[in-house]
Scaffold this motif. Sequence first.
Motif, PDB file in Angstrom:
ATOM      1  N   PHE A   4       0.847  -1.182   0.000  1.00 37.43           N
ATOM      2  CA  PHE A   4       0.000   0.000   0.000  1.00 37.43           C
ATOM      3  C   PHE A   4       0.888   1.239   0.000  1.00 37.43           C
ATOM      4  O   PHE A   4       1.251   1.764   1.035  1.00 37.43           O
ATOM      5  CB  PHE A   4      -0.933  -0.001   1.208  1.00 37.43           C
ATOM      6  N   VAL A   5       1.235   1.694  -1.183  1.00 37.88           N
ATOM      7  CA  VAL A   5       2.054   2.884  -1.339  1.00 37.88           C
ATOM      8  C   VAL A   5       1.248   3.885  -2.129  1.00 37.88           C
ATOM      9  O   VAL A   5       0.597   3.530  -3.111  1.00 37.88           O
ATOM     10  CB  VAL A   5       3.368   2.558  -2.096  1.00 37.88           C
ATOM     11  N   GLY A   6       1.246   5.148  -1.718  1.00 40.13           N
ATOM     12  CA  GLY A   6       0.459   6.172  -2.402  1.00 40.13           C
ATOM     13  C   GLY A   6       0.939   6.395  -3.818  1.00 40.13           C
ATOM     14  O   GLY A   6       2.080   6.135  -4.167  1.00 40.13           O
ATOM     15  N   ALA A   7       0.040   6.929  -4.648  1.00 42.12           N
ATOM     16  CA  ALA A   7       0.363   7.189  -6.052  1.00 42.12           C
ATOM     17  C   ALA A   7       0.206   8.662  -6.352  1.00 42.12           C
ATOM     18  O   ALA A   7      -0.427   9.062  -7.309  1.00 42.12           O
ATOM     19  CB  ALA A   7      -0.532   6.351  -6.952  1.00 42.12           C
ATOM     20  N   PHE A  34      -8.863   0.542  -2.442  1.00 44.32           N
ATOM     21  CA  PHE A  34      -7.770   1.250  -3.111  1.00 44.32           C
ATOM     22  C   PHE A  34      -8.226   1.817  -4.452  1.00 44.32           C
ATOM     23  O   PHE A  34      -7.981   2.992  -4.767  1.00 44.32           O
ATOM     24  CB  PHE A  34      -6.582   0.310  -3.312  1.00 44.32           C
ATOM     25  N   LEU A  35      -8.903   1.009  -5.271  1.00 42.59           N
ATOM     26  CA  LEU A  35      -9.318   1.459  -6.593  1.00 42.59           C
ATOM     27  C   LEU A  35     -10.386   2.538  -6.516  1.00 42.59           C
ATOM     28  O   LEU A  35     -10.387   3.482  -7.321  1.00 42.59           O
ATOM     29  CB  LEU A  35      -9.810   0.265  -7.422  1.00 42.59           C
ATOM     30  N   VAL A  36     -11.288   2.428  -5.551  1.00 42.13           N
ATOM     31  CA  VAL A  36     -12.291   3.483  -5.357  1.00 42.13           C
ATOM     32  C   VAL A  36     -11.608   4.778  -4.941  1.00 42.13           C
ATOM     33  O   VAL A  36     -11.955   5.866  -5.415  1.00 42.13           O
ATOM     34  CB  VAL A  36     -13.348   3.049  -4.321  1.00 42.13           C
ATOM     35  N   ILE A  90      -8.225  -6.253 -19.851  1.00 43.70           N
ATOM     36  CA  ILE A  90      -8.145  -7.352 -18.885  1.00 43.70           C
ATOM     37  C   ILE A  90      -6.782  -7.343 -18.210  1.00 43.70           C
ATOM     38  O   ILE A  90      -5.741  -7.371 -18.881  1.00 43.70           O
ATOM     39  CB  ILE A  90      -8.383  -8.712 -19.566  1.00 43.70           C
ATOM     40  N   ILE A  91      -6.805  -7.309 -16.876  1.00 42.28           N
ATOM     41  CA  ILE A  91      -5.592  -7.375 -16.073  1.00 42.28           C
ATOM     42  C   ILE A  91      -5.666  -8.618 -15.204  1.00 42.28           C
ATOM     43  O   ILE A  91      -6.632  -8.782 -14.451  1.00 42.28           O
ATOM     44  CB  ILE A  91      -5.438  -6.127 -15.183  1.00 42.28           C
ATOM     45  N   VAL A  92      -4.703  -9.491 -15.319  1.00 40.47           N
ATOM     46  CA  VAL A  92      -4.598 -10.643 -14.417  1.00 40.47           C
ATOM     47  C   VAL A  92      -3.846 -10.206 -13.169  1.00 40.47           C
ATOM     48  O   VAL A  92      -2.808  -9.532 -13.250  1.00 40.47           O
ATOM     49  CB  VAL A  92      -3.851 -11.807 -15.105  1.00 40.47           C
ATOM     50  N   LEU A  93      -4.377 -10.557 -12.000  1.00 38.81           N
ATOM     51  CA  LEU A  93      -3.710 -10.287 -10.723  1.00 38.81           C
ATOM     52  C   LEU A  93      -3.751 -11.587  -9.930  1.00 38.81           C
ATOM     53  O   LEU A  93      -4.799 -11.983  -9.428  1.00 38.81           O
ATOM     54  CB  LEU A  93      -4.423  -9.165  -9.969  1.00 38.81           C
ATOM     55  N   ASP A 119       3.463  -3.909  -6.283  1.00 36.18           N
ATOM     56  CA  ASP A 119       3.140  -2.717  -5.515  1.00 36.18           C
ATOM     57  C   ASP A 119       1.846  -2.096  -6.030  1.00 36.18           C
ATOM     58  O   ASP A 119       1.543  -2.146  -7.219  1.00 36.18           O
ATOM     59  CB  ASP A 119       4.284  -1.705  -5.649  1.00 36.18           C
ATOM     60  N   MET A 120       1.070  -1.502  -5.131  1.00 35.84           N
ATOM     61  CA  MET A 120      -0.202  -0.889  -5.506  1.00 35.84           C
ATOM     62  C   MET A 120      -0.035   0.200  -6.559  1.00 35.84           C
ATOM     63  O   MET A 120      -0.911   0.410  -7.394  1.00 35.84           O
ATOM     64  CB  MET A 120      -0.893  -0.310  -4.274  1.00 35.84           C
ATOM     65  N   ASP A 121       1.072   0.938  -6.490  1.00 38.26           N
ATOM     66  CA  ASP A 121       1.304   1.978  -7.484  1.00 38.26           C
ATOM     67  C   ASP A 121       1.354   1.394  -8.896  1.00 38.26           C
ATOM     68  O   ASP A 121       0.908   2.026  -9.857  1.00 38.26           O
ATOM     69  CB  ASP A 121       2.609   2.714  -7.204  1.00 38.26           C
ATOM     70  N   ILE A 122       1.933   0.200  -9.026  1.00 38.57           N
ATOM     71  CA  ILE A 122       2.022  -0.435 -10.338  1.00 38.57           C
ATOM     72  C   ILE A 122       0.628  -0.817 -10.830  1.00 38.57           C
ATOM     73  O   ILE A 122       0.286  -0.623 -12.008  1.00 38.57           O
ATOM     74  CB  ILE A 122       2.931  -1.681 -10.282  1.00 38.57           C
ATOM     75  N   LEU A 123      -0.200  -1.342  -9.932  1.00 38.19           N
ATOM     76  CA  LEU A 123      -1.574  -1.663 -10.319  1.00 38.19           C
ATOM     77  C   LEU A 123      -2.309  -0.405 -10.766  1.00 38.19           C
ATOM     78  O   LEU A 123      -2.981  -0.395 -11.806  1.00 38.19           O
ATOM     79  CB  LEU A 123      -2.311  -2.322  -9.156  1.00 38.19           C
TER      80      LEU A 123
END
Length: 240
Positions: A4-7, A34-36, A90-93, A119-123
Amino acid sequence: MLGFVGAAGRRLTPATHIILLEDERLLREDLTEFLVNQGHSVQAVGSIAEFESGFVPGRHLIAILDLGLPDGDGMDVIGRLRRDNLRLGIIVLTARMAIRDKVAGLQSGADHYLTKTTDMDILAATVDALARRLDLGGVSGDWVLDGDQKQLVAPGLPPIELSAQDYTVLKAIFDGQGQSVSKKTIVAALGEDFLSYDLRRLDTQINRLRRKVVDATGADLPLKTLRNEGYQFCGAVAPR
């Protein structure tokens, strides 16, 4: 587990409707939050059956899929989606980290293949880049903040009644014209002293606003949280 790193500092694409398929409940909730907070509208499901009943072509513009699921393999879902020739990112996670799995995922039709150590920033950046490449916008039409009636109007939906404090907070954010608005600016708009103000009050206010919008309209407020910085409104705003 995703980091969980800020973007902060990235320019946002418009809010995008995402369907998230993840069977681990806690991770599903973390990803959704996170996405919301990135300003997107998210429908989260925990099985292939829920995905197939909840997916709406033309509304959900990006799908984020796990592969190991309780009622099947996400690879099969990707194959069916691609056979339908949908305009869908489409993103596979997944936890599957082997090169052969990544190759298989991309060959099956995924646009991106990320592991759960990402990392969340990459997502966040991957979602934004995919949305830009496909030229996808999530919310059609403009959001309107009506100062006379103290209402927020989501595109194509009934007005939402606001308290005076709701309105003040949203106006400060809307006045940012799509740019980052600091917490200090919002606190000043509320007529409070930033040095003595408990910022948890502002966090609570924002969370109440999000719930109010969802409860009233079923739509997510396209408001991005910039960790340790402030907020950024991602939707199109009608001039007032």
